[in-house]
Design an enzyme around this catalytic site. Sequence first.
Site, mmCIF file in Angstrom:
data_model
loop_
_atom_site.group_PDB
_atom_site.id
_atom_site.type_symbol
_atom_site.label_atom_id
_atom_site.label_comp_id
_atom_site.label_asym_id
_atom_site.label_seq_id
_atom_site.Cartn_x
_atom_site.Cartn_y
_atom_site.Cartn_z
ATOM 1 N N GLU A 1 -4.510 -5.855 -6.885
ATOM 2 C CA GLU A 1 -4.332 -4.819 -7.904
ATOM 3 C C GLU A 1 -3.199 -5.137 -8.870
ATOM 4 O O GLU A 1 -3.194 -4.651 -9.994
ATOM 5 C CB GLU A 1 -4.084 -3.459 -7.237
ATOM 6 C CG GLU A 1 -2.785 -3.402 -6.450
ATOM 7 C CD GLU A 1 -2.570 -2.063 -5.727
ATOM 8 O OE1 GLU A 1 -3.568 -1.396 -5.419
ATOM 9 O OE2 GLU A 1 -1.408 -1.708 -5.479
ATOM 10 N N GLU B 1 -4.531 10.072 -0.713
ATOM 11 C CA GLU B 1 -3.230 9.664 -1.257
ATOM 12 C C GLU B 1 -2.247 10.798 -0.948
ATOM 13 O O GLU B 1 -2.529 11.959 -1.260
ATOM 14 C CB GLU B 1 -3.343 9.427 -2.762
ATOM 15 C CG GLU B 1 -2.022 9.182 -3.481
ATOM 16 C CD GLU B 1 -1.268 7.966 -2.953
ATOM 17 O OE1 GLU B 1 -1.796 6.857 -3.039
ATOM 18 O OE2 GLU B 1 -0.135 8.147 -2.433
ATOM 19 N N GLU C 1 -2.396 -2.250 3.506
ATOM 20 C CA GLU C 1 -2.049 -3.018 2.316
ATOM 21 C C GLU C 1 -0.687 -3.654 2.628
ATOM 22 O O GLU C 1 -0.631 -4.784 3.059
ATOM 23 C CB GLU C 1 -2.010 -2.114 1.097
ATOM 24 C CG GLU C 1 -1.738 -2.866 -0.188
ATOM 25 C CD GLU C 1 -1.402 -1.941 -1.336
ATOM 26 O OE1 GLU C 1 -1.820 -2.239 -2.443
ATOM 27 O OE2 GLU C 1 -0.694 -0.936 -1.142
ATOM 28 N N HIS D 1 -2.378 2.268 2.800
ATOM 29 C CA HIS D 1 -1.669 1.605 1.697
ATOM 30 C C HIS D 1 -0.228 2.096 1.645
ATOM 31 O O HIS D 1 0.043 3.264 1.930
ATOM 32 C CB HIS D 1 -2.373 1.879 0.365
ATOM 33 C CG HIS D 1 -3.502 0.928 0.132
ATOM 34 N ND1 HIS D 1 -3.647 0.203 -1.025
ATOM 35 C CD2 HIS D 1 -4.525 0.564 0.941
ATOM 36 C CE1 HIS D 1 -4.723 -0.561 -0.931
ATOM 37 N NE2 HIS D 1 -5.289 -0.361 0.249
ATOM 38 N N GLU D 2 0.653 1.172 1.295
ATOM 39 C CA GLU D 2 2.112 1.426 1.252
ATOM 40 C C GLU D 2 2.715 1.884 2.584
ATOM 41 O O GLU D 2 3.667 2.672 2.592
ATOM 42 C CB GLU D 2 2.479 2.449 0.153
ATOM 43 C CG GLU D 2 2.126 2.038 -1.242
ATOM 44 C CD GLU D 2 0.706 2.441 -1.621
ATOM 45 O OE1 GLU D 2 0.197 3.438 -1.097
ATOM 46 O OE2 GLU D 2 0.103 1.739 -2.448
ATOM 47 N N GLU E 1 5.707 -4.891 -1.798
ATOM 48 C CA GLU E 1 4.761 -5.341 -2.830
ATOM 49 C C GLU E 1 5.460 -6.288 -3.810
ATOM 50 O O GLU E 1 5.467 -6.072 -5.028
ATOM 51 C CB GLU E 1 4.145 -4.122 -3.515
ATOM 52 C CG GLU E 1 3.361 -3.280 -2.510
ATOM 53 C CD GLU E 1 2.566 -2.139 -3.135
ATOM 54 O OE1 GLU E 1 2.631 -1.960 -4.360
ATOM 55 O OE2 GLU E 1 1.879 -1.439 -2.374
ATOM 56 N N HIS F 1 -10.541 9.091 0.714
ATOM 57 C CA HIS F 1 -9.244 8.649 0.208
ATOM 58 C C HIS F 1 -8.245 9.789 0.301
ATOM 59 O O HIS F 1 -8.489 10.876 -0.222
ATOM 60 C CB HIS F 1 -9.361 8.173 -1.247
ATOM 61 C CG HIS F 1 -8.069 7.607 -1.775
ATOM 62 N ND1 HIS F 1 -7.486 8.017 -2.953
ATOM 63 C CD2 HIS F 1 -7.240 6.665 -1.263
ATOM 64 C CE1 HIS F 1 -6.359 7.344 -3.147
ATOM 65 N NE2 HIS F 1 -6.182 6.522 -2.127
HETATM 66 C C1 NOJ Z 1 -1.813 2.358 -4.678
HETATM 67 C C2 NOJ Z 1 -2.867 1.711 -3.861
HETATM 68 O O1 NOJ Z 1 -2.503 0.418 -3.484
HETATM 69 C C3 NOJ Z 1 -4.144 1.708 -4.669
HETATM 70 O O2 NOJ Z 1 -5.147 1.016 -3.975
HETATM 71 C C4 NOJ Z 1 -4.545 3.113 -4.973
HETATM 72 O O3 NOJ Z 1 -5.645 3.083 -5.821
HETATM 73 C C5 NOJ Z 1 -3.416 3.874 -5.656
HETATM 74 N N1 NOJ Z 1 -2.188 3.714 -4.957
HETATM 75 C C6 NOJ Z 1 -3.723 5.355 -5.768
HETATM 76 O O4 NOJ Z 1 -3.757 5.912 -4.488
HETATM 77 CA CA CA Z 2 -0.142 -0.453 -3.319
#
Ligand code: NOJ
Ligand code: CA
Length: 694
Positions: free
Chosen positions: A501, A408, A495, A476-477, A167, A406
């Site tokens: 963002e 995470e 991502e 993501h990540e 990133e 989602h």
């Molecule tokens: C980073 C992600 O890129 C973002 O899209 C997400 O909202 C946050 N992490 C929380 O998971």
């Molecule tokens: Ca991210």
Amino acid sequence: MYKIIACFCLLLCFCVVEAQETIQTGKVKLTVGLDREGTPVYSVSLGDRPVVLPSRMGFALKEDSLFYKGFVWKGVERRTVDETWQPVWGEVRDIRNRYEELTVHLEKGDRLLDIVFRVFEDGVGFRYVFPRQAGLKYFVVSDELTQFALAGDHKTFWIPGDYDTNEYPYTTSKLSQVDNASLVAASTDIAVRVAPDPQSVQTPLMMKTADGLYLNIHEAGLVGYSAMQLHVDTKRFVLSAELVPDAVGNKAYLHAPFATPWRTVIVSDKAADILASKMILNLNEPSKVVRTDWIHPTKFVGVWWEMQTGKGTWSYSDYPDSVVRGGGLVPSGKHSANTANVKRYIDFAAANRIGAVLVEGWNVGWEDWFGNWKENVFDFVTPYPDFDVKEITSYAASKGVAMIMHNETSGSATNYERQMDTAFRFMANWGYHSVKTGYVGKIIPRGEHHDGQWMVDHYVRVAEKAAQYQVMLDAHEPVRPTGLQRTYPNWMACEASRGNEYNAFSNGNAPEHETILPFTRLMGGPMDYTPGIFKLRGYSPVPGRQVHTTLAKQLALYVTLYSPLQMAADLPENYSAHMDAFQFIKDVPVDWDDTKILEAEPGDYLTIVRKEKGKENWFLGAVTDEQARTMSVSLGFLAKGKKYKAIIYKDGLGADWKSNPEVYAIETLTVDSGSKLMVKLAPGGGAAVSMVPL
Ligand code: NOJ
Ligand code: CA
């Protein structure tokens, strides 16, 4: 001068003496042989121009630290392939896969190594294959020693080597100026941090030579191995593979037979050809997902930007979870993922032909998720008290809108692995057919890296698990993509780069950022960039924060940054203020029959047109960097003899990303295949055009 010395040194080192073979497709030619020490050496040229000078190949293994020399040439096999295949979704309907293949069989004592080369019209791919053999069964890679000796001090678009994140903002410099230590010293950007190797860069690496060749180095089909970063010899312009290590410093644990990912070099004298290349996809295996009729590209909105900008929170309570665990959560009143708010997004999606709604912060754990390096933050099935799963899913279904899950993980991949079946069963039970995963923070197992072999395997396991439950995936990540969307067509997007963002929580992305991404990160696959911000200033409590584009450029990104899962990232109320411009987001598809790159220069500008899947509609996106420019293109791609209604969404009078980003103009014209379109793009600006047959 440097160039001459470099060539001379390399020729001395790698004087090929044995069994030199050549393969060629069009103007791209590859030569391979063994040097005097029995080291495999390859080179690549385009016509009479050198692209990769004689370069070393091989390994240091735990079992043989010199597994790059002393090889005996046992023979070769050749094959020609010319086939056409259809991706489940993508930028084009048909993909031609045409190459010449050469497999070189090498032997060192009782150990065997094959190297497979494929030469395409637009570049070369090669991979190492460890055949089934008595001399190597289970073995450990200490280092891959592949090199790419370049013919000069090329202009390079790079981000620093980093085992855990990509990133980064891009730096444009000569290869000789790659220096992460100075970059860190000079930068105030939150993402720029000390790199493991001060002279390392990540791939896809985009370069331009002084005589106008465009060059892209990456990898294809990264499975069961760690990601390749590149060490830059800033004096000789030699790039050396640098595999991401594991917790104890090893690079990969292998079991023969094993084939490494492909190392790829795409080359052309036209920048547009780099973007049009399908070589990386072609080098990946065909789909392992047999039935794919449940995979549907879609646009989505989400309970997301309001948390990114601080209007709401992911968490339900102000207190750290560790404080309230067992004692009940105390509502803070700012929790965005509440039933009423989610319904507002569902209503907006339903009213505007947006297929899906993502909700983040719906599950318990966000009070304490960030930076604590804790293992069991989330369970992926327990909603906060104000998020009524039953009511939300039935409400969405009644409106014909899909919900996006989602998950995470806060980097705790072990926790996710343990709960993955439970998480996906929850999705199946509630009718979720897409999931956005996330890996913010340090990886658990401790000491592993986002881009190392262990995590590379993890991401693939998640894609396979998702396919088993008929769920589409947006990670993501993760490690940056390498064309695996061909093999796992439910792995829609990643991502794995610096998204929109960053305009919310940092100083943001420079106006040139989106002119570089297609040549770098997107070479491996679609990016969940989250375009479509309309309120470009005043969205953040932090003074000075703004998106570094105009509004028209945000629209253009729907065409220039391809993703089959594409977000309309702004808040419904910000769209409501500009429904005439939102019309483009409503109309633009996420799956295409054809794509043409009309104008392109990395770091400066690009103009792309795409034809909607199964329809006669065309959509154009044009973006520029901080410089104003006039886009000028012929519409010869339109069907002959047909008239089209063109709606042009462009920067308004006086538009400028910094001082006047939200001014736009919409113009309607009748065009045909003989028309020329000229549109002025503001500094940091862009244009989007829809063309529909009358
Ligand atoms: C980073 C992600 O890129 C973002 O899209 C997400 O909202 C946050 N992490 C929380 O998971
Ligand atoms: Ca991210």
